[in-house]
Motif scaffolding. Structure first.
Motif, PDB file in Angstrom:
ATOM      1  N   SER A 136      40.401  38.653 -54.159  1.00  0.00           N
ATOM      2  CA  SER A 136      39.977  39.233 -55.544  1.00  0.00           C
ATOM      3  C   SER A 136      38.778  38.928 -55.853  1.00  0.00           C
ATOM      4  O   SER A 136      37.781  39.189 -55.198  1.00  0.00           O
ATOM      5  CB  SER A 136      40.135  37.460 -56.283  1.00  0.00           C
ATOM      6  OG  SER A 136      41.992  37.437 -55.857  1.00  0.00           O
ATOM      7  N   ASN A 137      38.391  39.775 -57.355  1.00  0.00           N
ATOM      8  CA  ASN A 137      37.499  39.805 -57.485  1.00  0.00           C
ATOM      9  C   ASN A 137      36.599  41.286 -56.390  1.00  0.00           C
ATOM     10  O   ASN A 137      35.262  41.168 -56.570  1.00  0.00           O
ATOM     11  CB  ASN A 137      36.255  39.159 -58.054  1.00  0.00           C
ATOM     12  CG  ASN A 137      37.539  37.955 -58.708  1.00  0.00           C
ATOM     13  OD1 ASN A 137      37.373  38.724 -59.707  1.00  0.00           O
ATOM     14  ND2 ASN A 137      36.700  36.482 -58.739  1.00  0.00           N
ATOM     15  N   PRO A 138      37.152  41.914 -56.359  1.00  0.00           N
ATOM     16  CA  PRO A 138      36.649  42.925 -54.858  1.00  0.00           C
ATOM     17  C   PRO A 138      35.481  44.057 -56.122  1.00  0.00           C
ATOM     18  O   PRO A 138      35.723  43.669 -57.002  1.00  0.00           O
ATOM     19  CB  PRO A 138      37.518  43.920 -54.669  1.00  0.00           C
ATOM     20  CG  PRO A 138      38.736  43.982 -55.736  1.00  0.00           C
ATOM     21  CD  PRO A 138      38.460  42.833 -56.157  1.00  0.00           C
ATOM     22  N   ASN A 139      34.626  44.633 -55.380  1.00  0.00           N
ATOM     23  CA  ASN A 139      33.741  45.706 -56.066  1.00  0.00           C
ATOM     24  C   ASN A 139      34.815  47.323 -55.269  1.00  0.00           C
ATOM     25  O   ASN A 139      34.831  47.405 -54.689  1.00  0.00           O
ATOM     26  CB  ASN A 139      32.681  45.432 -55.190  1.00  0.00           C
ATOM     27  CG  ASN A 139      31.620  44.496 -55.995  1.00  0.00           C
ATOM     28  OD1 ASN A 139      31.733  43.934 -56.010  1.00  0.00           O
ATOM     29  ND2 ASN A 139      30.317  44.575 -54.161  1.00  0.00           N
ATOM     30  N   LEU A 140      34.541  47.936 -56.765  1.00  0.00           N
ATOM     31  CA  LEU A 140      35.588  48.818 -56.123  1.00  0.00           C
ATOM     32  C   LEU A 140      34.718  50.415 -56.707  1.00  0.00           C
ATOM     33  O   LEU A 140      33.835  50.270 -57.423  1.00  0.00           O
ATOM     34  CB  LEU A 140      36.199  48.988 -57.484  1.00  0.00           C
ATOM     35  CG  LEU A 140      37.613  48.249 -57.428  1.00  0.00           C
ATOM     36  CD1 LEU A 140      38.408  47.635 -58.766  1.00  0.00           C
ATOM     37  CD2 LEU A 140      38.572  47.969 -56.021  1.00  0.00           C
ATOM     38  N   TYR A 141      35.142  51.328 -55.810  1.00  0.00           N
ATOM     39  CA  TYR A 141      34.107  52.791 -55.986  1.00  0.00           C
ATOM     40  C   TYR A 141      34.379  54.188 -55.814  1.00  0.00           C
ATOM     41  O   TYR A 141      36.215  53.266 -55.809  1.00  0.00           O
ATOM     42  CB  TYR A 141      33.556  52.403 -54.510  1.00  0.00           C
ATOM     43  CG  TYR A 141      32.438  51.225 -54.082  1.00  0.00           C
ATOM     44  CD1 TYR A 141      32.915  50.058 -53.419  1.00  0.00           C
ATOM     45  CD2 TYR A 141      31.179  51.293 -54.575  1.00  0.00           C
ATOM     46  CE1 TYR A 141      33.001  49.141 -53.005  1.00  0.00           C
ATOM     47  CE2 TYR A 141      30.560  49.868 -53.737  1.00  0.00           C
ATOM     48  CZ  TYR A 141      31.058  48.283 -53.649  1.00  0.00           C
ATOM     49  OH  TYR A 141      30.835  48.004 -53.346  1.00  0.00           O
ATOM     50  N   TRP A 142      34.378  54.643 -56.466  1.00  0.00           N
ATOM     51  CA  TRP A 142      35.095  56.369 -56.879  1.00  0.00           C
ATOM     52  C   TRP A 142      34.231  57.340 -56.210  1.00  0.00           C
ATOM     53  O   TRP A 142      32.882  57.319 -56.265  1.00  0.00           O
ATOM     54  CB  TRP A 142      35.376  56.550 -58.172  1.00  0.00           C
ATOM     55  CG  TRP A 142      36.739  56.202 -58.241  1.00  0.00           C
ATOM     56  CD1 TRP A 142      36.908  55.789 -59.728  1.00  0.00           C
ATOM     57  CD2 TRP A 142      37.853  56.429 -58.394  1.00  0.00           C
ATOM     58  NE1 TRP A 142      37.742  55.860 -59.646  1.00  0.00           N
ATOM     59  CE2 TRP A 142      38.895  56.383 -59.163  1.00  0.00           C
ATOM     60  CE3 TRP A 142      37.845  57.067 -57.150  1.00  0.00           C
ATOM     61  CZ2 TRP A 142      40.119  55.872 -58.359  1.00  0.00           C
ATOM     62  CZ3 TRP A 142      39.841  57.601 -57.136  1.00  0.00           C
ATOM     63  CH2 TRP A 142      40.706  56.436 -57.475  1.00  0.00           C
ATOM     64  N   TYR A 143      34.302  57.417 -54.776  1.00  0.00           N
ATOM     65  CA  TYR A 143      33.507  58.507 -54.028  1.00  0.00           C
ATOM     66  C   TYR A 143      34.183  59.799 -53.939  1.00  0.00           C
ATOM     67  O   TYR A 143      35.720  60.139 -54.589  1.00  0.00           O
ATOM     68  CB  TYR A 143      33.393  58.133 -52.659  1.00  0.00           C
ATOM     69  CG  TYR A 143      32.221  56.886 -52.236  1.00  0.00           C
ATOM     70  CD1 TYR A 143      32.614  55.889 -52.430  1.00  0.00           C
ATOM     71  CD2 TYR A 143      30.837  57.436 -51.966  1.00  0.00           C
ATOM     72  CE1 TYR A 143      31.561  54.846 -52.250  1.00  0.00           C
ATOM     73  CE2 TYR A 143      30.459  56.294 -51.929  1.00  0.00           C
ATOM     74  CZ  TYR A 143      30.767  55.088 -51.916  1.00  0.00           C
ATOM     75  OH  TYR A 143      29.127  54.226 -51.212  1.00  0.00           O
ATOM     76  N   ARG A 144      33.335  60.893 -54.323  1.00  0.00           N
ATOM     77  CA  ARG A 144      33.715  62.555 -54.202  1.00  0.00           C
ATOM     78  C   ARG A 144      33.626  62.644 -52.694  1.00  0.00           C
ATOM     79  O   ARG A 144      31.735  62.705 -52.716  1.00  0.00           O
ATOM     80  CB  ARG A 144      33.193  63.638 -55.430  1.00  0.00           C
ATOM     81  CG  ARG A 144      34.215  64.660 -55.527  1.00  0.00           C
ATOM     82  CD  ARG A 144      33.883  65.449 -56.737  1.00  0.00           C
ATOM     83  NE  ARG A 144      32.455  65.467 -56.761  1.00  0.00           N
ATOM     84  CZ  ARG A 144      32.424  65.426 -57.969  1.00  0.00           C
ATOM     85  NH1 ARG A 144      33.142  65.676 -59.505  1.00  0.00           N
ATOM     86  NH2 ARG A 144      30.770  65.399 -58.924  1.00  0.00           N
ATOM     87  N   GLN A 145      34.049  63.912 -52.145  1.00  0.00           N
ATOM     88  CA  GLN A 145      33.740  64.037 -50.865  1.00  0.00           C
ATOM     89  C   GLN A 145      34.128  65.821 -51.297  1.00  0.00           C
ATOM     90  O   GLN A 145      35.383  65.988 -51.074  1.00  0.00           O
ATOM     91  CB  GLN A 145      34.707  64.016 -49.892  1.00  0.00           C
ATOM     92  CG  GLN A 145      34.378  64.257 -48.562  1.00  0.00           C
ATOM     93  CD  GLN A 145      35.365  64.167 -47.418  1.00  0.00           C
ATOM     94  OE1 GLN A 145      36.147  63.084 -47.253  1.00  0.00           O
ATOM     95  NE2 GLN A 145      34.862  64.596 -46.281  1.00  0.00           N
ATOM     96  N   ALA A 146      33.152  66.543 -51.301  1.00  0.00           N
ATOM     97  CA  ALA A 146      32.940  68.224 -51.998  1.00  0.00           C
ATOM     98  C   ALA A 146      32.736  69.082 -49.768  1.00  0.00           C
ATOM     99  O   ALA A 146      31.729  68.431 -49.615  1.00  0.00           O
ATOM    100  CB  ALA A 146      31.877  68.647 -52.747  1.00  0.00           C
ATOM    101  N   ALA A 147      32.786  69.801 -50.229  1.00  0.00           N
ATOM    102  CA  ALA A 147      32.413  70.826 -48.886  1.00  0.00           C
ATOM    103  C   ALA A 147      31.754  70.527 -48.124  1.00  0.00           C
ATOM    104  O   ALA A 147      30.547  71.332 -49.502  1.00  0.00           O
ATOM    105  CB  ALA A 147      33.956  71.383 -48.677  1.00  0.00           C
ATOM    106  N   GLY A 148      30.716  70.257 -47.299  1.00  0.00           N
ATOM    107  CA  GLY A 148      29.334  70.589 -47.012  1.00  0.00           C
ATOM    108  C   GLY A 148      29.044  69.468 -47.548  1.00  0.00           C
ATOM    109  O   GLY A 148      27.778  69.260 -47.457  1.00  0.00           O
ATOM    110  N   ARG A 149      28.991  68.730 -48.600  1.00  0.00           N
ATOM    111  CA  ARG A 149      28.493  67.518 -49.315  1.00  0.00           C
ATOM    112  C   ARG A 149      28.220  66.227 -49.255  1.00  0.00           C
ATOM    113  O   ARG A 149      27.646  65.738 -49.807  1.00  0.00           O
ATOM    114  CB  ARG A 149      28.631  68.405 -50.606  1.00  0.00           C
ATOM    115  CG  ARG A 149      27.849  69.493 -51.205  1.00  0.00           C
ATOM    116  CD  ARG A 149      28.076  69.661 -52.736  1.00  0.00           C
ATOM    117  NE  ARG A 149      27.455  69.163 -53.429  1.00  0.00           N
ATOM    118  CZ  ARG A 149      27.383  68.894 -55.245  1.00  0.00           C
ATOM    119  NH1 ARG A 149      28.245  69.867 -55.172  1.00  0.00           N
ATOM    120  NH2 ARG A 149      26.759  68.628 -55.390  1.00  0.00           N
TER     121      ARG A 149
END
Lengths: 116, 117
Positions: free
Chosen positions: B29-42
């Motif tokens: 319950s009540n987690p912190n949530l994240y969106w990450y992006r993984q781009a090649a080489g970055r």
């Protein structure tokens, strides 16, 4: 701004060779440090972490990392790699002031290719 | 035990079309949530994080938005995709404040690969 730098972008080794992947961060305060691994076709998973105490930490699959505060480094090592270690490795830092948010700053990643 | 799921796993969309990626967490319950992006080489770039329902923080200016309509649901959206939005998107969670001191350890979903043509 805080940043994490991984020096090696692509490493190719033969099986049984020793591995060291460099990681440096730019933050002068208290940090938590992590190494994550992403095996081909799998999700990102935690390899090892450092919070406090012994600066030499041991993780899964024979990996270890040493935190050297004076050098702002957290290098990953393994004495003898296996073909199954082929993966992408990410170093990450969580600065103390970010702790309530749980935000991690990641390095660019290092692709390790182990030749059988 | 806690689990995290995100979908779709793969998406091919034309430029200018909308986007919706969904992520749900179970077993906490009540987690912190994240969106990450993984781009090649970055490497992995943090796009958004949320410490509670309706609370969204954006890390980088971009063509994307995020919403958290429910405690364990995190959605990444775009009204009109750009070519530069292509990449591998990862949802992650960590224990919120109620779960004790946050060590920064994240737990990742399987990822969604977006190709914009």
């Amino acid at each position: 701004a805080q940043s994490v730098s991984q020096h090696n972008h692509h490493v190719i080794l033969s099986e049984a060779a020793s591995l060291e992947l460099g990681c440096n961060y730019s933050y002068g305060g208290t940090v938590n440090l992590f190494w994550y691994v992403q095996y081909p076709g799998q999700h990102l998973q935690l390899l090892l972490k450092y919070f406090s105490g012994d600066p030499l930490v041991k993780g899964i699959k024979g990996f270890e990392a040493e935190f050297i505060k004076s050098k702002f480094s957290f290098n990953l090592r393994k004495p003898s790699v296996q073909w199954s270690d082929t993966a992408e490795y990410f170093c990450a830092v969580n600065a103390a002031f970010l702790r309530n948010t749980g935000k991690l700053i990641f390095g660019q990643g290092t692709t390790l290719q182990v030749k059988p | 035990s806690q689990t995290i799921h995100q979908w779709p796993a793969t998406l091919v969309q034309p430029v200018g079309s909308p986007l919706s990626l969904e992520c749900t967490v179970e077993g906490t319950s009540n987690p912190n949530l994240y969106w990450y992006r993984q781009a090649a080489g970055r490497g992995l770039q943090l796009l958004f994080y949320s410490v509670g329902i309706g609370q969204i923080s954006s890390e980088v200016p971009q063509n994307l938005s995020a919403s958290r309509p429910q405690d364990r649901q995190f959605i990444l959206s775009s009204k009109k995709l750009l070519l530069s939005d292509s990449g591998f998107y990862l949802c992650a969670w960590s224990p919120g404040l109620a779960g004790g001191p946050n060590t920064g350890e994240l737990f990742f979903g399987e990822g969604s690969r977006l190709t914009v043509l």
